[in-house]
Design a protein around this motif. Structure first.
Motif, PDB file in Angstrom:
ATOM      1  N   ASN A  82       0.907  -1.391   0.011  1.00  0.00           N
ATOM      2  CA  ASN A  82      -0.446   0.036   0.015  1.00  0.00           C
ATOM      3  C   ASN A  82       0.427   1.157  -0.325  1.00  0.00           C
ATOM      4  OD1 ASN A  82      -2.606  -1.320  -0.065  1.00  0.00           O
ATOM      5  ND2 ASN A  82      -2.579  -2.139   1.923  1.00  0.00           N
ATOM      6  N   TYR A  83       1.390   1.140   1.096  1.00  0.00           N
ATOM      7  CA  TYR A  83       2.642   2.547   1.277  1.00  0.00           C
ATOM      8  C   TYR A  83       3.138   2.341   1.501  1.00  0.00           C
ATOM      9  CZ  TYR A  83       4.240   7.357   2.132  1.00  0.00           C
ATOM     10  OH  TYR A  83       4.653   8.742   1.929  1.00  0.00           O
ATOM     11  N   ASP A  84       4.863   2.392   0.295  1.00  0.00           N
ATOM     12  CA  ASP A  84       6.309   1.976   0.676  1.00  0.00           C
ATOM     13  C   ASP A  84       6.915   3.319   1.888  1.00  0.00           C
ATOM     14  OD1 ASP A  84       8.609   1.261   0.732  1.00  0.00           O
ATOM     15  OD2 ASP A  84       9.265   2.018  -1.370  1.00  0.00           O
ATOM     16  N   CYS A  85       7.340   3.130   2.699  1.00  0.00           N
ATOM     17  CA  CYS A  85       7.763   3.956   2.965  1.00  0.00           C
ATOM     18  C   CYS A  85       9.125   3.769   3.671  1.00  0.00           C
ATOM     19  CB  CYS A  85       7.491   4.492   5.121  1.00  0.00           C
ATOM     20  SG  CYS A  85       7.013   3.162   5.762  1.00  0.00           S
ATOM     21  N   TYR A  86       9.655   3.062   3.448  1.00  0.00           N
ATOM     22  CA  TYR A  86      11.238   2.140   3.920  1.00  0.00           C
ATOM     23  C   TYR A  86      12.739   3.016   4.050  1.00  0.00           C
ATOM     24  CZ  TYR A  86      15.523  -0.165   4.412  1.00  0.00           C
ATOM     25  OH  TYR A  86      16.429  -0.840   4.452  1.00  0.00           O
ATOM     26  N   GLY A  87      13.403   3.338   5.071  1.00  0.00           N
ATOM     27  CA  GLY A  87      14.115   4.411   5.252  1.00  0.00           C
ATOM     28  C   GLY A  87      14.174   5.591   4.618  1.00  0.00           C
TER      29      GLY A  87
END
Ligand SMILES: O=P(O)(O)OC[C@H]1O[C@H](O[C@H]2O[C@H](CO)[C@@H](O)[C@H](O)[C@H]2O)[C@H](O)[C@@H](O)[C@@H]1O
Ligand SMILES: [Mg+2]
Length: 919
Positions: A487-492
């Motif tokens: 859904n929502y990529d928030c990596y890093g």
């Protein structure tokens, strides 16, 4: 196969993890999870499920409120109205409003004073024993932690927090005694005194509870600055040599320059050094603590490295050993990731994202007090928008500020005003009709909203100017470590972190900033928002493992605490002197001998030897003691004849004196001194002097005290670290030749002393005991060990604080052994010879004494007790409380007992009439 027994931990926390309310009409307890302390509470959860440990949690109930209490409800309503008014004055985003409508739970930083609603009703709170049991059962059926509530039921229940929150917390966060802290009819000093008294009682209440539940082999783990006296109180309570007490300090520890401003600084350190291990969030805090102990308690410390590579100190306080080190707290990563990546939170994340389409989102979540740096953050954000016009209308700062307990204090009101002004000024300068770049929410938000914000953020800003460990930072990094997020990529996404936050010592790969430098922070915001994906990923790969887990933190703390028992197998605890028994023995005795050391025993240690003079109170007590014909009083000191004559000989002829650690002696009622070293070659003095002069030149503040025989090099007024270092060097230089002259080199309290070996305080004691009690001494004759028991003392109280006093204690122990064979029938009705070798210092100090008193203050109180100047109650080392927080057997305790009984009767009567009516 037999299952191995679990190690029992008594975990002492300031407050149980629930807000506790009683509905008096239905007699039902309501427990709602408390906000704050998320890391500590995760550790309790972990331990309650551990296969190695069995946990017992001891904690105050917090302010218990009546659920049906009108006053409390009105207050709550008022508070909510105020919050709403404040909200209305600010612009809000519709989507966030929807998300935060249930604002009851929050997960704030653990080193905050806990937030709660105090009971302000006029009537005191009474509970029946059944109601108390019901609460314990309700707690334990809610989660299986084996809770043992501390009941402190007084009208003004939040009194127990005052000293910790209004005096200690500000000092530990570098806020010094603000003049307008409280407007009270009482003076600040008197008010602080009352707070302090309550703080002592709060700690006493824990000691009492632990006394009831402690079992041999238990480990006691104490948390944080509300309980800093507890370690020493427990030492005084238990004589178990192997009792292990660990203390973890969650808040920051200030530098000595700040710590020394606390009026009760010494008592606080005295309280803490009762622990076997004192642990901090980082090395800087442990270093500050050690520095305070060196300067205020005259402690010494050796620095080593622990198994994690952190600095570790072996601190010697009052001769007892304490390990001081650091271990940054962590978070429950698995649980956090589980909670943050649910479909419900996905929806919330997308809603927020949708509300700020095409905008970068910066988030901040802090408690609104001056150390969290919200003002600094807003200023930096303002600078950023000014410096980088291309970002205007492209970035939103969502700042959630949760209210503090101290909302009505002038500082908080001022701070709120300052924040509101800044928000308005940024929004009017850089916003427009459709958009405000700062969205400020002054409220508590529920956990799911908090997690959604962490997930949605393109960047998180933590600009605190002082904190112990910022768990928001740890939680943000953990959430940003999830590479599988759908859904929502928030990596890093990056973290901007203040170098003044405790978490910056752990999260070394965050973007570290000085929050006071708005330009530099503005540049960091620009860098963070523009950061290319590969750089972000690179940083995140380093950051994720830097976040400690709560599981490893808990395990490592307990492992290192238990290993102390393995490493210090010969650890011995000296019990506190049992003063009631001493008094009984004193009264029964006919021939009493008192052997007192002087410095550090009859007077406290001070900077300047010339200033260590007796108080009027001490003179008075000594005069009373010496007046009694049954008593023989001796002061056996390292001081020279001149000093002892001036302050004792010339004032009270009834006191015998011995100077320079046994070199000289002057009998009771005699004006003449006898030199026991007359025939000794003194040529060594020149050589020793030379060595001491050389070291004095290298140690500013140090000096030499030249007595007739002994020479003393003092370094108390030098910088402690340099003093200690040069003392070791001097000792090394002296030891090279001291055997040639048969000298003893003694490590005293911030001094090095040299005198001939054959004289010592023990030899004087031998002479005084093997002597016909009350008759004049023939000081030139050798000691004869042939005196009949009936002529020798039947009560000997020997008190001393230092290494040289151990010779006296050793001698007394030897004498007792001899008496065992010589006079097996000569014991008193208590079954011994009435011999009390007592050291002045901590219970864990290495000594051959049989008991201890902690400091000269206690010595004077004990002597006052013998001459009838104080009651036993006043001189007892601890204040005993009843179960409602009143001093046991006091007037207020009795009144409260009567009121509770009436209340119990009333409740029983009303429940009987209800039952009758139902029938
Ligand atoms: O045997 P004592 O009576 O305990 O005397 C031991 C030494 O005490 C004095 O020095 C110590 O006390 C001073 C005053 O509190 C303090 O400033 C100093 O740092 C301590 O070492 C005294 O000056 C020495 O002569 C005694 O030998
Ligand atoms: Mg002494």
């Amino acid at each position: 196969m037999t299952a191995t027994k679990k190690q029992r931990i008594i975990n002492c926390v300031t407050q149980l993890p629930y807000k506790i309310q009683l509905n008096e009409s239905s007699n039902i307890w309501k427990l709602s999870p408390l906000s704050g302390n998320s890391a500590l509470f995760s550790s309790l959860n972990y331990l309650s499920n551990s296969k190695d440990y069995e946990q017992v949690v001891v904690g105050w109930t917090g302010e218990i409120t009546r659920e049906d209490d009108l006053t409390a409800q009105l207050l709550e309503q008022q508070k909510q109205q105020q919050q709403q008014q404040q909200q209305q004055s600010q612009e809000k985003s519709q989507s966030i409003d929807e998300v935060v409508e249930d604002s009851t739970i929050t997960a704030s930083n653990h080193d905050n004073p806990t937030e709660s609603i105090p009971l302000e009703a006029d009537e005191p709170f009474y509970l029946t024993l059944n109601q108390m049991d019901d609460l314990t059962n309700a707690l334990n059926s809610k989660d299986e932690k084996n809770y043992n509530p501390i009941w402190l039921l007084r009208k003004d229940q939040n009194r127990w927090r005052q000293y910790a929150e209004k005096t200690i917390w500000p000092t530990f966060h570098y806020i010094l005694n603000p003049a307008d802290i409280e407007s009270d009819s009482k003076g600040k000093g008197e008010q602080e005194n009352n707070w302090w008294y309550d703080y002592v009682k709060f700690n006493e209440a824990y000691a009492m509870k632990i006394g009831e539940i402690y079992q041999k082999g238990d480990i006691i783990w104490i948390h944080d600055y509300y309980l800093m006296l507890l370690p020493q109180l427990l030492r005084m309570k238990f004589s178990d040599d192997n009792i292990l007490i660990g203390y973890f300090h969650h808040a920051p520890w200030p530098s000595y320059e700040y710590f020394r401003c606390l009026p009760r600084r010494k008592q606080i350190l005295d309280g803490l050094v009762g622990a076997n291990k004192i642990c901090f969030q980082n090395e800087q805090f442990s270093r500050h603590f050690v520095s305070s102990c060196k300067r205020l308690l005259d402690s010494t410390a050796t620095k080593l490295k622990d198994s994690n590579g952190f600095d570790q100190y072996q601190l010697s306080a009052y001769g007892g050993d304490v390990v001081v080190d650091s271990l940054p707290i962590g978070v429950d990563k698995d649980q956090l990731l589980k909670d943050a990546f649910t479909s419900d939170i996905d929806t919330k994340v997308l809603a927020i994202k949708d509300a700020y389409q095409n905008k970068k989102i910066i988030i901040g979540r802090d408690r609104l007090d001056s150390v969290r740096g919200v003002v600094q953050k807003l200023r930096a954000f303002e600078t950023f928008l000014a410096m980088y016009p291309e970002w205007r209308d492209q970035v939103v700062l969502i700042q959630v500020s949760s209210p503090t307990t101290n909302r009505d204090s002038p500082q908080t009101i001022r701070l709120e005003q300052q924040v509101n002004d800044l928000v308005n000024s940024i929004n009017s300068e850089y916003g427009n009709l459709n958009f405000s770049p700062v969205q400020h929410y002054y409220m508590r938000i529920p956990k799911d909203v908090y997690l959604s914000l962490l997930r949605v953020a393109d960047c998180c800003m933590i600009t605190s100017v002082r904190d112990g460990m910022n768990t928001t930072a740890l939680e943000y990094v953990t959430i940003k470590s999830n590479q599988q997020a759908t859904n929502y990529d928030c990596y890093g996404n990056p973290l901007i972190l203040s170098e003044f936050s405790g978490s910056s010592t752990v999260l070394k790969d965050a973007i570290i900033v000085n929050p006071w430098d708005s330009v530099a922070v503005a540049k960091s915001i620009n860098m963070a928002l523009k950061m290319p994906i590969d750089v972000k990923e690179n940083l995140q790969a380093k950051l994720s493992p830097e976040v400690p887990t709560i599981q490893s933190w808990t395990d490592l703390f307990l492992e290192s605490l238990t290993s102390l028992n393995d490493n210090h197998v010969d650890r011995k605890i000296t019990p506190a002197l049992n003063r009631p028994i001493l008094l009984q023995n004193y009264k029964d005795a006919q021939r009493r001998l008192f052997l007192f050391d002087y410095d550090g025993t009859l007077t406290p240690i001070v900077q300047d030897p010339a200033a260590a003079i007796p108080t009027a109170k001490l003179y008075n007590i000594m005069e009373k003691l010496a007046e009694d014909p049954k008593n023989q009083i001796w002061i056996i000191s390292g001081r020279d004849q001149q000093f002892l004559n001036k302050w004792w000989g010339s004032k009270n002829k009834n006191i015998g004196l011995s100077a320079e650690h046994g070199c000289f002696i002057k009998d009771v009622n005699s004006p003449d001194w006898v030199n026991l070293t007359e025939k000794v070659d003194m040529s060594w003095q020149e050589r020793v002097s030379k060595c001491m002069e050389e070291i004095t030149n290298k140690t500013p503040g140090s000096f030499i005290e030249k007595k007739k025989v002994a020479l003393t090099w003092h370094y108390r007024r030098a910088v402690p670290e340099l003093g200690e270092y040069n003392a070791a060097e001097l000792k090394k230089n002296l030891l090279i030749f001291c055997d040639d002259y048969d000298l003893e080199v003694m490590d005293g309290k911030a001094n090095i002393e040299v005198r001939p070996r054959f004289v010592n305080k023990g030899e004087i004691v031998k002479r005084l005991v093997w002597h016909e009690h009350g008759s004049p001494q023939d000081l030139l004759k050798p000691v004869k060990e042939t005196i009949p028991r009936e002529q020798m003392p039947d009560f000997i109280l020997c008190l001393g604080d230092d290494f040289t006093d151990e010779d006296m204690f050793r001698q007394l122990n030897t004498i007792e052994e001899k008496w065992e064979t010589k006079f097996p029938d000569g014991k008193n009705k208590l079954g011994h010879y009435g011999v009390y070798p007592v050291t002045v210092g901590s219970a864990s100090k290495k000594t051959v004494a049989k008991a201890h008193l902690t400091d000269p203050g206690q010595v004077v109180e004990t002597l006052a007790l013998l001459v009838g100047k104080v009651s036993l109650f006043q001189s007892a080392g601890t204040v005993e409380l009843d179960s409602r927080g009143h001093v046991k057997d006091s007037e207020s305790s009795k009144k409260s007992q009567i009121a509770t009984e009436k209340y119990t009767l009333k409740r029983t009567a009303s429940s009987t009439s209800v039952t009758k009516a139902q029938n």
